[in-house]
Design an enzyme around this catalytic site. Structure first.
Site, mmCIF file in Angstrom:
data_model
loop_
_atom_site.group_PDB
_atom_site.id
_atom_site.type_symbol
_atom_site.label_atom_id
_atom_site.label_comp_id
_atom_site.label_asym_id
_atom_site.label_seq_id
_atom_site.Cartn_x
_atom_site.Cartn_y
_atom_site.Cartn_z
ATOM 1 C CD GLU A 268 -2.816 -1.003 -0.319
ATOM 2 O OE1 GLU A 268 -3.180 -0.313 -0.653
ATOM 3 O OE2 GLU A 268 -3.615 -1.779 0.005
ATOM 4 N NE ARG A 272 -3.352 2.384 -0.816
ATOM 5 C CZ ARG A 272 -4.952 2.717 -0.426
ATOM 6 N NH1 ARG A 272 -5.950 3.933 0.240
ATOM 7 N NH2 ARG A 272 -5.525 0.974 -0.147
ATOM 8 C CG ASP A 402 -5.002 -7.572 -7.312
ATOM 9 O OD1 ASP A 402 -3.814 -8.056 -6.799
ATOM 10 O OD2 ASP A 402 -6.008 -7.093 -6.977
ATOM 11 C CD GLU A 536 -10.965 -2.224 -8.543
ATOM 12 O OE1 GLU A 536 -11.494 -1.755 -8.072
ATOM 13 O OE2 GLU A 536 -9.967 -1.933 -8.156
ATOM 14 C CB THR A 622 -1.670 -1.661 -9.191
ATOM 15 O OG1 THR A 622 -2.806 -1.992 -8.744
ATOM 16 C CG2 THR A 622 -1.656 -1.222 -8.110
HETATM 17 C C1 DMJ Z 1 -6.500 0.570 -4.655
HETATM 18 O O1 DMJ Z 1 -5.773 0.536 -4.001
HETATM 19 C C2 DMJ Z 1 -5.564 -1.012 -6.384
HETATM 20 O O2 DMJ Z 1 -6.252 -0.087 -7.266
HETATM 21 C C3 DMJ Z 1 -4.998 -1.705 -5.957
HETATM 22 O O3 DMJ Z 1 -4.837 -2.528 -6.950
HETATM 23 C C4 DMJ Z 1 -6.237 -2.703 -5.773
HETATM 24 N N1 DMJ Z 1 -7.561 -2.174 -4.048
HETATM 25 C C5 DMJ Z 1 -7.770 -0.660 -4.661
HETATM 26 C C6 DMJ Z 1 -9.615 -0.398 -5.339
HETATM 27 O O4 DMJ Z 1 -10.245 -1.638 -5.317
#
Ligand code: DMJ
Length: 647
Positions: A268, A272, A402, A536, A622
């Protein structure tokens, strides 16, 4: 006194029998060992622990620390004089030498590049218990001279000249069609509303609680604050919300404190914070973002100190650098979607610092994954960082798996299509996914099931809906005979995810939907009915729009905007909802930072022209933070030219 009560023991103890003395000494030494051992289990903040243990714990590798000035000072010192990174051991990777020279001529002039001065930005793992395990060292010792930044600093101007197009387009992506523009303006208004409320009620906290009008910190970021600020920087910037962007920048300059000592999710913090800061730097050229990203990146390195170099999921951001596996992860394992979602950011940390260590860490992960035997060619979600073996045979394109797949194809694209290992791994993983997981429902919907040791679970998570976009952006580089097929598959998956939205009363999709017991793209369990402002599905609409220009994707995006406005917008921000199947909604009182970073950004891009952050130049991490394609040879040429010119 105590002794007197024990049979056969005199008051002084001097009359103890030899065997009794031995037992007593044994007991005493056991007690001392136990007390000392217990120190390791105390939180790092406990003073006693710091007194006894501070000198022996792992220190992060050095690139420079503290302020930008410190970093530069460090870089100027000759290699042999640089501090040896105490206790830091290397992963067994090797520097990628594969980047081929592929000169792509920039199509914008230096003048154009500099002119665009702005106008110029989960997984619910919180509150989870952590299981502590030992921090082992890799056997291969790293010397400081192996991994120090060299004195060549990154040239932002050269980078700009290597872009093929202007990042913000000719008119910042303003669409010529007035209706589309109106929709885009609406999304911008949503961003401003979400931001203003965050600023008013939760400034500097991680997320806004829009119902109770306060801030939320949580324990995912190890004491770091301002996740919503960092996640918003690039969205505010590309939307031209400059006053808000400047407030965010000022907060980073003056209040983003990276000296925290808490336990953070490596994944995370990387996607982020590191991703958000890198992206803000590349878009704006503001040094503060770069230096904060470098400082933070360095703090993540000790997580890789395991026998295999596969990092653990949780890391202490303080000087101890200790790392743990999540308590809920099988047998101290690391999670595929976590250690497999570092590549893009770490490659850029190396680009900016000229320090190979970041790239080496992620190349090592890649190599291990490439080498290890895979059941049916699939990548299970749990891997032991100690043995390097799979721990369970659960495979998922949704949560836990994922973004590993996403980062394979994006690593290839971000390398200017030179990272052949990433390419090969991505397409063979996709083949295995198609052969084992992709299913067609009785009603004709294509979906990705989950795989548990060969048994299919006919469930698809909201998280797995990113795969429509992923398969779409990878279609063009697949085998020629497969290209159309991949594009069709991407469209089918995106259609299924849209169905999960249209089949609910709120027109928002559930956390997970099923294809069994008569269900078709609907949640059958109460616990799967929530929607937490996830991006998503909209992310896939955005990519599919860019790839096909089929107007249905913009229509679907607009349906989502209307649903968000109707069900998630509250007086003071946006909130997730507990059940998408009822219009008398119950709000969860949380405005997730990824709503500002991803959901609203992807919507804005969906209603913009393709020249806003063109996909030829930018790859989204992501968390939807755009990172530039690395054009190695162009950068080298440009830098050489600059040096020659300045002589
Ligand atoms: C986000 O923090 C990112 O997209 C991560 O890859 C998956 N979860 C959340 C959003 O759903």
């Amino acid at each position: 006194m105590v002794f007197r009560k024990l049979p056969g023991v005199s008051a002084s103890g001097m009359g103890l029998r030899l065997s009794q003395k031995f037992v007593f000494l044994l007991f005493l030494s056991g007690l001392v060992t136990l007390c000392f051992g217990a120190l390791f289990f105390l939180p790092d903040s406990v003073r006693l622990k710091r007194i006894f243990l501070s000198k022996t714990e792992t220190q992060p590798a050095t690139v420079g620390s503290g302020s930008e000035n410190d970093a530069h000072e460090h870089l100027k010192r000759p290699r042999e004089q640089q501090e040896h990174p105490r206790g830091m051991t290397s992963a067994k990777g090797e520097t990628s030498t594969k980047l081929k020279s592929q000169s792509r001529k920039p199509q914008i002039s230096h003048h154009e590049a500099t002119e665009r001065e702005r106008l110029v930005g989960g997984r619910a793992q919180e509150e989870l218990t952590l299981s502590r395990s030992n921090t082992e060292s890799t056997s291969e010792k790293e010397t400081s001279s192996d991994h120090v930044a060299n004195t060549d600093t990154f040239s932002y101007k050269a980078f700009q000249r290597c872009l093929l197009k202007q990042p913000l387009g000719r008119e910042h992506g303003k669409p010529s069609d007035p209706r589309t523009n109106e929709r885009r303006e609406k999304v911008k208004e949503m961003m401003k509303f979400a931001w203003d409320n965050y600023k008013r009620y939760a400034w500097g906290k991680n997320e806004l609680r829009p119902l109770t009008k306060n801030g939320h910190i949580g324990n995912m970021f190890g004491g770091l604050r301002g996740a919503s600020v960092i996640d918003s920087l690039d969205t505010l910037y590309i939307m031209g919300l400059m006053e808000e962007y400047n407030d965010a920048k000022e907060w980073v300059q003056n209040s983003l404190d990276l000296n925290s000592n808490g336990e953070a999710s490596l994944f995370e913090v990387n996607i982020r914070y590191v991703g958000g800061l890198l992206s803000a730097y590349y878009l704006t050229g503001e040094e503060v973002f770069k230096s904060k990203a470098m400082e933070l990146g360095e703090k993540l390195l000790p997580a890789f100190n395991t026998p295999t170099g596969i990092p653990r999921g949780v890391i202490n951001l303080g000087s101890s650098g200790t790392s743990w596996s999540w308590g809920w992860a099988s047998a101290g394992s690391s999670i595929l979607a976590e250690f497999g979602t570092l590549h893009l950011e770490f490659v850029h940390l190396t680009e900016l610092s000229n320090n190979p260590i970041y790239r080496e860490k992620v190349i090592n992960i890649r190599k291990l994954l490439n080498k290890i035997e895979k059941p049916h060619g699939l990548y299970p979600n749990f891997l032991s960082p100690v043995s390097g073996n799979w721990v369970q045979h659960h495979v998922s394109i949704g949560g836990l798996g994922d973004s590993f797949y996403e980062y394979l194809i994006k690593s290839y694209l971000m390398s200017d299509k030179t990272d052949d290992d990433a390419k090969a791994m991505y397409y063979s993983a996709l083949e295995a996914i198609e052969a084992n997981l992709v299913q067609k429902s009785p009603g004709g919907l294509t979906y990705m099931a989950e795989w548990r040791g060969g048994i299919l679970d006919h469930k698809m998570g909201h998280l797995a809906c990113f795969s429509g976009g992923m398969i779409g952006i990878g279609a063009d580089d697949g085998a020629p005979e497969k290209r159309q097929h991949y594009l069709d598959l991407a469209a089918e998956i995106t259609h299924t995810c849209h169905e999960s939205y249209t089949r609910s009363a709120t027109k928002l999709g559930p956390e997970a939907f099923r294809f069994d017991s008569g269900a078709e793209a609907t949640a059958t369990r109460l616990s799967d009915r929530y929607y937490i402002l996830r991006p998503e599905v909209i992310e896939s609409y955005m990519y599919m729009w860019r790839l096909t220009h089929d107007p249905k994707y913009r229509e679907w995006g607009w349906e989502a905007v209307e649903a968000l406005e109707e069900h998630c917008r509250v007086e003071s921000g946006f909130s997730g909802i507990r059940d998408v199947y009822t219009v008398t909604v119950s709000h969860d009182n949380m405005q997730q930072s990824f709503f500002l970073s991803e959901t609203l950004k992807y919507l804005y891009l969906l209603f913009s022209d393709d020249d806003l952050l063109p996909l030829e130049d930018w790859v989204f991490n992501t968390e939807a933070h755009p990172l530039p394609v690395v054009r190695k040879s162009c950068l080298q040429d440009e830098e050489t030219q600059d040096k020659t010119a300045s002589k």
